[in-house]
Design a protein around this motif. Structure first.
Motif, PDB file in Angstrom:
ATOM      1  N   ASP A  90      32.561  43.115 -63.486  1.00 30.44           N
ATOM      2  CA  ASP A  90      33.869  43.200 -62.597  1.00 30.44           C
ATOM      3  C   ASP A  90      33.343  43.652 -61.214  1.00 30.44           C
ATOM      4  O   ASP A  90      33.542  45.027 -61.034  1.00 30.44           O
ATOM      5  CB  ASP A  90      35.005  43.892 -63.221  1.00 30.44           C
ATOM      6  N   THR A  91      32.696  42.879 -60.345  1.00 32.68           N
ATOM      7  CA  THR A  91      32.197  43.234 -59.151  1.00 32.68           C
ATOM      8  C   THR A  91      32.968  42.853 -57.733  1.00 32.68           C
ATOM      9  O   THR A  91      33.350  41.544 -57.993  1.00 32.68           O
ATOM     10  CB  THR A  91      30.705  42.871 -59.042  1.00 32.68           C
ATOM     11  N   LEU A  92      32.919  43.719 -57.102  1.00 31.46           N
ATOM     12  CA  LEU A  92      33.769  43.244 -55.711  1.00 31.46           C
ATOM     13  C   LEU A  92      32.666  43.146 -54.719  1.00 31.46           C
ATOM     14  O   LEU A  92      31.696  44.296 -54.264  1.00 31.46           O
ATOM     15  CB  LEU A  92      34.761  44.071 -55.230  1.00 31.46           C
ATOM     16  N   HIS A  93      32.626  42.205 -53.956  1.00 34.82           N
ATOM     17  CA  HIS A  93      31.414  41.861 -52.782  1.00 34.82           C
ATOM     18  C   HIS A  93      32.329  41.796 -51.391  1.00 34.82           C
ATOM     19  O   HIS A  93      33.067  40.948 -51.213  1.00 34.82           O
ATOM     20  CB  HIS A  93      30.792  40.429 -52.943  1.00 34.82           C
ATOM     21  N   LEU A  94      32.165  42.660 -50.575  1.00 36.17           N
ATOM     22  CA  LEU A  94      32.925  43.110 -49.261  1.00 36.17           C
ATOM     23  C   LEU A  94      31.897  42.675 -47.941  1.00 36.17           C
ATOM     24  O   LEU A  94      30.734  43.150 -48.326  1.00 36.17           O
ATOM     25  CB  LEU A  94      33.310  44.557 -48.896  1.00 36.17           C
ATOM     26  N   PHE A  95      32.415  42.152 -46.972  1.00 31.70           N
ATOM     27  CA  PHE A  95      31.710  41.544 -45.944  1.00 31.70           C
ATOM     28  C   PHE A  95      32.294  42.091 -44.643  1.00 31.70           C
ATOM     29  O   PHE A  95      33.518  41.768 -44.365  1.00 31.70           O
ATOM     30  CB  PHE A  95      31.677  40.219 -45.834  1.00 31.70           C
ATOM     31  N   PHE A  96      31.830  42.927 -43.718  1.00 27.76           N
ATOM     32  CA  PHE A  96      32.313  43.534 -42.764  1.00 27.76           C
ATOM     33  C   PHE A  96      31.363  42.685 -41.336  1.00 27.76           C
ATOM     34  O   PHE A  96      30.083  42.995 -41.434  1.00 27.76           O
ATOM     35  CB  PHE A  96      32.033  45.138 -42.733  1.00 27.76           C
ATOM     36  N   GLN A  97      32.387  42.269 -40.477  1.00 31.50           N
ATOM     37  CA  GLN A  97      31.398  41.619 -39.484  1.00 31.50           C
ATOM     38  C   GLN A  97      31.023  42.370 -38.083  1.00 31.50           C
ATOM     39  O   GLN A  97      31.816  43.310 -37.681  1.00 31.50           O
ATOM     40  CB  GLN A  97      32.410  40.262 -38.766  1.00 31.50           C
ATOM     41  N   LEU A  98      29.840  42.218 -37.800  1.00 31.55           N
ATOM     42  CA  LEU A  98      29.390  43.082 -36.527  1.00 31.55           C
ATOM     43  C   LEU A  98      29.450  42.183 -35.377  1.00 31.55           C
ATOM     44  O   LEU A  98      30.093  40.989 -35.503  1.00 31.55           O
ATOM     45  CB  LEU A  98      27.726  43.210 -36.854  1.00 31.55           C
TER      46      LEU A  98
ATOM     47  N   MET B 114       7.290  30.625 -37.694  1.00 30.47           N
ATOM     48  CA  MET B 114       8.815  30.267 -37.789  1.00 30.47           C
ATOM     49  C   MET B 114       9.380  31.648 -37.466  1.00 30.47           C
ATOM     50  O   MET B 114       9.265  32.817 -37.996  1.00 30.47           O
ATOM     51  CB  MET B 114       9.263  29.752 -39.054  1.00 30.47           C
ATOM     52  N   LEU B 115      10.305  31.884 -36.345  1.00 31.08           N
ATOM     53  CA  LEU B 115      11.064  32.886 -36.140  1.00 31.08           C
ATOM     54  C   LEU B 115      12.456  32.917 -36.721  1.00 31.08           C
ATOM     55  O   LEU B 115      13.131  31.976 -36.771  1.00 31.08           O
ATOM     56  CB  LEU B 115      11.341  32.923 -34.441  1.00 31.08           C
ATOM     57  N   ILE B 116      12.727  34.115 -37.267  1.00 31.83           N
ATOM     58  CA  ILE B 116      14.202  34.253 -37.694  1.00 31.83           C
ATOM     59  C   ILE B 116      15.021  34.369 -36.675  1.00 31.83           C
ATOM     60  O   ILE B 116      14.723  35.310 -35.670  1.00 31.83           O
ATOM     61  CB  ILE B 116      14.089  35.429 -38.853  1.00 31.83           C
ATOM     62  N   LYS B 117      16.004  33.603 -36.497  1.00 28.95           N
ATOM     63  CA  LYS B 117      17.086  33.747 -35.334  1.00 28.95           C
ATOM     64  C   LYS B 117      18.258  34.531 -35.609  1.00 28.95           C
ATOM     65  O   LYS B 117      18.911  34.892 -34.761  1.00 28.95           O
ATOM     66  CB  LYS B 117      17.473  32.268 -34.867  1.00 28.95           C
ATOM     67  N   LYS B 118      18.536  34.530 -36.791  1.00 30.48           N
ATOM     68  CA  LYS B 118      19.663  35.111 -37.301  1.00 30.48           C
ATOM     69  C   LYS B 118      19.894  35.449 -38.842  1.00 30.48           C
ATOM     70  O   LYS B 118      19.559  34.640 -39.509  1.00 30.48           O
ATOM     71  CB  LYS B 118      21.344  34.371 -36.789  1.00 30.48           C
ATOM     72  N   ILE B 119      20.454  36.531 -39.241  1.00 30.03           N
ATOM     73  CA  ILE B 119      20.793  36.762 -40.414  1.00 30.03           C
ATOM     74  C   ILE B 119      22.176  36.918 -40.805  1.00 30.03           C
ATOM     75  O   ILE B 119      23.195  37.479 -39.952  1.00 30.03           O
ATOM     76  CB  ILE B 119      20.081  38.252 -40.786  1.00 30.03           C
ATOM     77  N   HIS B 120      22.523  36.085 -41.671  1.00 32.95           N
ATOM     78  CA  HIS B 120      24.020  36.110 -42.205  1.00 32.95           C
ATOM     79  C   HIS B 120      24.608  37.479 -42.589  1.00 32.95           C
ATOM     80  O   HIS B 120      25.636  37.976 -41.903  1.00 32.95           O
ATOM     81  CB  HIS B 120      24.274  35.087 -43.217  1.00 32.95           C
ATOM     82  N   HIS B 121      24.000  37.987 -43.449  1.00 35.21           N
ATOM     83  CA  HIS B 121      24.403  39.360 -43.836  1.00 35.21           C
ATOM     84  C   HIS B 121      23.328  39.997 -44.817  1.00 35.21           C
ATOM     85  O   HIS B 121      22.436  39.347 -45.298  1.00 35.21           O
ATOM     86  CB  HIS B 121      25.514  39.309 -44.890  1.00 35.21           C
ATOM     87  N   VAL B 122      23.302  41.449 -44.595  1.00 36.08           N
ATOM     88  CA  VAL B 122      22.488  42.204 -45.696  1.00 36.08           C
ATOM     89  C   VAL B 122      23.579  42.901 -46.552  1.00 36.08           C
ATOM     90  O   VAL B 122      24.762  43.184 -46.038  1.00 36.08           O
ATOM     91  CB  VAL B 122      21.726  43.046 -44.911  1.00 36.08           C
TER      92      VAL B 122
ATOM     93  N   ASP C  77      27.778  40.393 -33.323  1.00 33.91           N
ATOM     94  CA  ASP C  77      27.060  39.212 -33.058  1.00 33.91           C
ATOM     95  C   ASP C  77      27.495  38.149 -34.378  1.00 33.91           C
ATOM     96  O   ASP C  77      26.710  36.969 -34.177  1.00 33.91           O
ATOM     97  CB  ASP C  77      25.262  39.437 -33.212  1.00 33.91           C
ATOM     98  N   GLY C  78      28.441  38.380 -34.955  1.00 36.33           N
ATOM     99  CA  GLY C  78      28.990  37.693 -35.990  1.00 36.33           C
ATOM    100  C   GLY C  78      28.260  37.663 -37.378  1.00 36.33           C
ATOM    101  O   GLY C  78      28.781  37.085 -38.537  1.00 36.33           O
TER     102      GLY C  78
END
Length: 120
Positions: free
Chosen positions: A47-55, A1-9, A57-58
């Motif tokens: 009390d944790t903040l989780h931040l997502f920055f988009q590249l 199985m090939l990994i086609k995309k990673i949502h986030h690291v 490729d999405g």
């Protein structure tokens, strides 16, 4: 199985605002999502903040700012980084944070940032 995309690291960060300023203001990656975590799935209060920055490729690079949890951050010394990364990889590492930038202005901007903020 090939990994086609990673949502986030995801990585830990020391300060959410400094991280946001670097990734959004400096690199130009939009902050697309932020989640405040008050309780973990195991029931631990936090009390944790989780931040997502988009590249481009999405996919996203994400960070956890968890001031209530101790974490030993290593100080990056430029000469140590340079010893670990051969010159071919350096050309890929500095310009594109993981590959492929041919933007000469961004390459210069990243090198100046590394010279200023990564300990000699």
């Amino acid at each position: 199985m090939l990994i086609k995309k990673i949502h986030h690291v995801a990585y830990r960060c020391r300060d959410a605002e400094q991280t946001r300023a670097f990734y959004e203001d400096f690199l130009g990656l939009p902050l697309v999502h932020a989640v405040r975590i008050r309780e973990t799935r195991t029931g631990r209060m936090t009390d944790t903040l989780h931040l997502f920055f988009q590249l481009g490729d999405g996919s996203c690079v994400a960070f956890f700012d968890a001031p209530d949890m101790a974490f030993d951050f290593a100080l990056a010394h430029r000469e140590q980084v340079d010893k670990l990364v051969d010159s071919t990889s350096q050309a890929r590492y500095y310009p594109g944070i993981g590959g492929g930038s041919s933007d000469k202005a961004m390459i210069g901007k990243l090198r100046a940032y590394a010279d200023k903020y990564i300990a000699p």
